[in-house]
Structures are given as structure tokens and as C-alpha cells.
Write a protein that holds these residues in place. Structure first.
Motif, short mmCIF file in Angstrom:
data_model
loop_
_atom_site.label_atom_id
_atom_site.label_comp_id
_atom_site.label_asym_id
_atom_site.label_seq_id
_atom_site.Cartn_x
_atom_site.Cartn_y
_atom_site.Cartn_z
N ASP A 114 44.07 -18.43 -8.39
CA ASP A 114 43.16 -17.71 -7.50
C ASP A 114 41.96 -18.58 -7.13
N LYS A 213 55.41 -6.55 2.85
CA LYS A 213 54.54 -6.42 1.67
C LYS A 213 55.24 -7.00 0.46
N LYS A 215 55.39 -10.09 -2.51
CA LYS A 215 54.55 -11.00 -3.28
C LYS A 215 55.38 -12.04 -4.03
N TYR A 429 47.64 -10.74 0.09
CA TYR A 429 46.25 -10.48 -0.23
C TYR A 429 45.31 -11.62 0.13
N ARG A 430 45.73 -12.53 1.00
CA ARG A 430 44.87 -13.65 1.28
C ARG A 430 44.88 -14.08 2.74
#
Length: 433
Positions: A114, A213, A215, A429-430
Motif C-alpha cells: 500500500d 469488481k 481484486k 480501490y486505487r
């Protein structure tokens, strides 16, 4: 004047005084001698600076330089068998361009993913990322060469589109002035089909978008894809073209970027095996094989990542899985004349668990068959009228495919996650930086 030389070319200048313009990667300093690790965007080299060779005040400033400060150094290139590039530089002149006031946030210690993704704009400067992006560059270069050498024409397909190429459920839609909703392109394929009827053999290379969606380590929201389309090509012709392209890419990368692959820890011998022809299996036989291995999967189910890994792990080169059920594939794929329940399509699975890198098919070229498939998929006929027109005026059998750039990079480099295969990853998410 001292010539400005790139680090990658230093070995050809042993014994000569040169100038390097770059950044300070790391340093080890002492009272009388300092070792400066330098980079310039083409490679990495060590510079040796003795206190006696420059002004004392300047030497003191050099000792205080923080990592990633920018500087120009001049000195003599000397052979060094311990160096990965075979040389080092004996520095006799230093010009500080910008001395960083704060510590560089990405140090040599371990950082979490992260943190690194949050600092992606700086992480790109690291040695590992340098090698990955060099390989990516060579992959894209090889793709372009392959097509241009075979007299394909480059066609730049649109980013905004009113026609959905894949599933409506994973598109990004937006208002387009008074026109209504449009979509970010999932594929340029439909437009390449129009172009191949004009130019015969065509290809594109550009960004595509999937609002999935997901990951997983194989998925990005925005990714780059190379697609090709050829008039009068059959399903068999199409698979042969894919094999030739992938072989060309892999062998050219080995030829031009072997040192980068080695720096990444890649097993080059595994890549050297990637030469056509590739093994093939039908979807039906693949399902039988998975069932024999105890997997709870039935005919008509799509293959998941685990299934693809099991199938491809038995091979030392990509595996082609062909003739999937029509109900799980896109509307434009040509039915198999020998079995209308399946379509003339294929997925190419990279070995070592990297999954699908190519998706392909022969396209429906008969107008009535295409309209029927659009209705079955509940897609609006009026939005595809221009695409139907291609079957109205001089329609011919034709085939094409798309190859994902990032998945290809991840496989060839041996990366654990696809986010390192693109300069600025867009994931679920980025979107920063």
C-alpha cells in the motif's frame, strides 16, 4: 567538451572521460573516499569519488546529499569485473543540480505494498521497476514490429463507444453531451472489423476498461490491449497468427532484454521453450480433464483462474483452449459448423499459472446469424446497425484476437501481481497517483 554518455553505453568508452547526467540512487561515504550509486534512466553504475580530486567544500556537500538528488558527474570509465555492467567511473568533477531537502520516502528497507502504491510516482525509480518497464517497452516494440513486418496497418480505435463489445455488466458509462450514454471501450475489436474490410490486415494498441469488481492478481480496471483483425482468416489461421506473435514477442525480449529478466530473477530457459506450435485442447476435453482431477465443474461453466492454472501447468509453453460453448461467449463469435453449440474461438493460457493472455475468435460474417445472436444477448439492434452493415456490403469470413499487455508483461517478467506490469495501476480501490 566532455561527451554526455548514457550509462548503458559506458562499456564502449573504457579509458575515456565522460559525463553522466542522473540521480543519486545510494551512497557510501567516508573521510577520503565516497562511493556513489548513480542512475540515469538507462542503467545503473557506481562512481568512485576521492576527496583529493575536488574542492573540499564540494566534497562535503556531496557527502550530505540525500538519496535521489540530481547531479551531473564527470570522470574516467574504468573496467570493473565486479560490476553488473562491467565498469565503474572514477569521478573528478561533480555538479549538483538539485539537493533534496527531505529524506527520500522509499528507502532500502522493506515497505508494504500500500505504501509503495501510494508512492508509485517515486517507486518507478527503483531498480526492479526499471527492469520491468524496460521489458514492457520491448514487448510493445516487438508487437509493433511483428505486425508492420507482415504488412498490417495500425488503426487507432476509439475510447468512447456506443457499442458494447463484451458484457454490458462491466462497462463504464458516461453522458456524452446530448447524445446520451456512451461507454469507455472494453475493446476496439468491432472497429477493427470495419477497418479490416478496408485494409485487409489491421491491428491496434491502446487502453481498454473493464468495470469488474475484481481484486485478483490478474485484474486491472484500466489496461492496455493489442488487437488484430484479418479479412479472410479462418479460426485455424487465427490461432497460427497468435502463436507466431507470442513466439516473436518472447524471443525478441530474450534477445534485447535478457539482462533485465535475469535481474528480475526470471528463469530464461523456461522462456526459450516458447516456440510455435503450441499445444491445443478443446474446451470439452478440458472439462473432462478437470473432472478427472476431481474438480466440480460441468460443461457450460466458464473456466476459473484455478482451472486455467491446472490446465496450463502441464505445459512448458502457452496452451490454446478452443471451441467454448456459445452461451458463455460474446455475441460476435462464429458458430462451429460441426457443432452449433460451440463457437470457433480460443483462449491462450500462459504457462506457470499466469492465465489467459489472448482471447480470440472467428467472427460471425452472415447478417442473419449476427442479428439472431444480438437478440439472444438482448442487445439493441439499432446501436449495432453500423456493425451489421459490414455483413451487408461485401462480407467475408474474418478472424481476430486481443492480447493483454500487462498479463504478458507479468508472465514474461515472472511477476506475482499484475499491478507492477503497468506504470500507474488502476485497481478496484486505487486511482492515485
Amino acid at each position: 567538451m566532455t561527451p554526455w554518455i548514457s550509462i548503458k553505453d559506458l562499456k564502449a568508452h573504457i579509458g575515456e572521460r565522460v559525463e553522466i547526467r542522473g540521480w543519486l540512487r545510494n551512497k557510501r561515504t567516508g573521510g577520503k573516499i565516497s562511493f556513489l550509486q548513480l542512475r540515469d534512466g538507462t542503467g545503473f553504475v557506481q562512481g568512485v569519488l576521492e576527496k583529493s580530486t575536488i574542492d573540499e567544500e564540494l566534497y562535503s556537500k556531496v557527502k550530505k546529499l540525500k538519496i535521489e538528488s540530481s547531479l551531473i558527474i564527470r570522470g574516467t570509465v574504468k573496467e570493473d569485473t565486479r560490476s553488473t555492467i562491467g565498469v565503474e567511473i572514477s569521478i573528478d568533477e561533480v555538479e549538483i543540480i538539485h539537493a533534496n531537502e527531505t529524506d527520500y520516502p522509499i528507502s532500502n528497507k522493506e515497505h508494504g505494498i500500500d505504501f509503495l502504491m501510494e508512492h508509485r510516482h517515486l517507486w518507478l525509480r527503483s531498480q526492479r521497476q526499471f527492469h520491468i518497464l524496460k521489458v514492457r517497452n520491448e514487448i510493445i516494440k516487438a508487437m509493433r514490429e511483428f505486425y508492420l513486418n507482415r504488412d498490417f496497418k495500425l488503426i487507432d480505435t476509439p475510447i468512447f463507444t456506443g457499442s458494447i463489445g463484451e458484457s454490458a455488466g462491466n462497462t463504464f458509462s458516461m453522458e456524452y453531451f446530448d447524445y446520451g450514454d456512451v461507454y469507455l471501450a472494453q475493446t476496439g475489436q468491432l472497429y477493427l472489423e470495419a477497418a479490416c474490410m478496408a485494409q485487409g490486415k489491421v491491428f491496434n494498441l491502446g487502453p481498454t476498461f473493464r468495470a469488474e469488481k475484481s481484486k485478483t492478481r490478474r485484474h486491472l480496471i484500466e489496461f492496455w490491449m493489442n488487437e488484430a483483425e484479418v479479412a479472410y482468416y479462418t479460426h485455424e489461421d487465427n490461432m497460427k497468427l497468435q502463436e507466431d506473435l507470442v513466439e516473436y514477442i518472447v524471443q525478441k525480449v530474450i534477445e534485447r532484454a535478457e539482462e533485465n529478466l535475469i535481474a528480475l530473477g526470471r528463469d530464461i530457459d523456461k522462456l526459450k521453450n516458447v516456440k510455435a506450435p503450441f499445444p491445443r485442447i478443446t474446451y470439452t476435453d478440458a472439462i473432462k480433464l478437470l473432472q478427472e482431477k476431481g474438480y466440480d465443474i460441468k460443461w457450460g461453466d466458464d473456466l476459473g483462474a484455478e482451472h486455467e492454472t491446472v490446465l496450463s501447468s502441464q505445459q512448458d509453453k502457452p496452451l490454446i483452449v478452443e471451441k467454448y460453448p456459445k452461451d458463455i461467449k460474446a455475441f460476435y463469435m462464429q458458430p462451429d459448423p460441426e457443432n452449433p453449440d460451440v463457437v470457433l474461438c480460443d483462449d491462450m493460457l500462459a504457462p506457470e499459472g499466469y492465465g489467459e493472455i489472448v482471447g480470440a475468435s472467428e467472427r460471425i460474417w452472415e447478417k442473419d446469424v449476427l442479428i439472431e445472436r444480438l437478440k439472444e444477448k438482448d442487445l439493441p439492434i439499432e446501436d449495432y446497425q453500423w456493425y451489421i452493415d459490414l455483413r451487408e456490403f461485401g462480407s467475408v469470413p474474418h478472424s481476430g484476437f486481443g492480447i493483454g499487455v500487462e498479463r504478458t508483461v507479468a508472465w514474461i517478467c515472472g511477476l506475482n501481481h499484475i499491478r507492477e506490469a503497468i506504470p500507474f495501476a488502476r485497481t478496484l480501490y486505487r486511482v492515485y497517483p
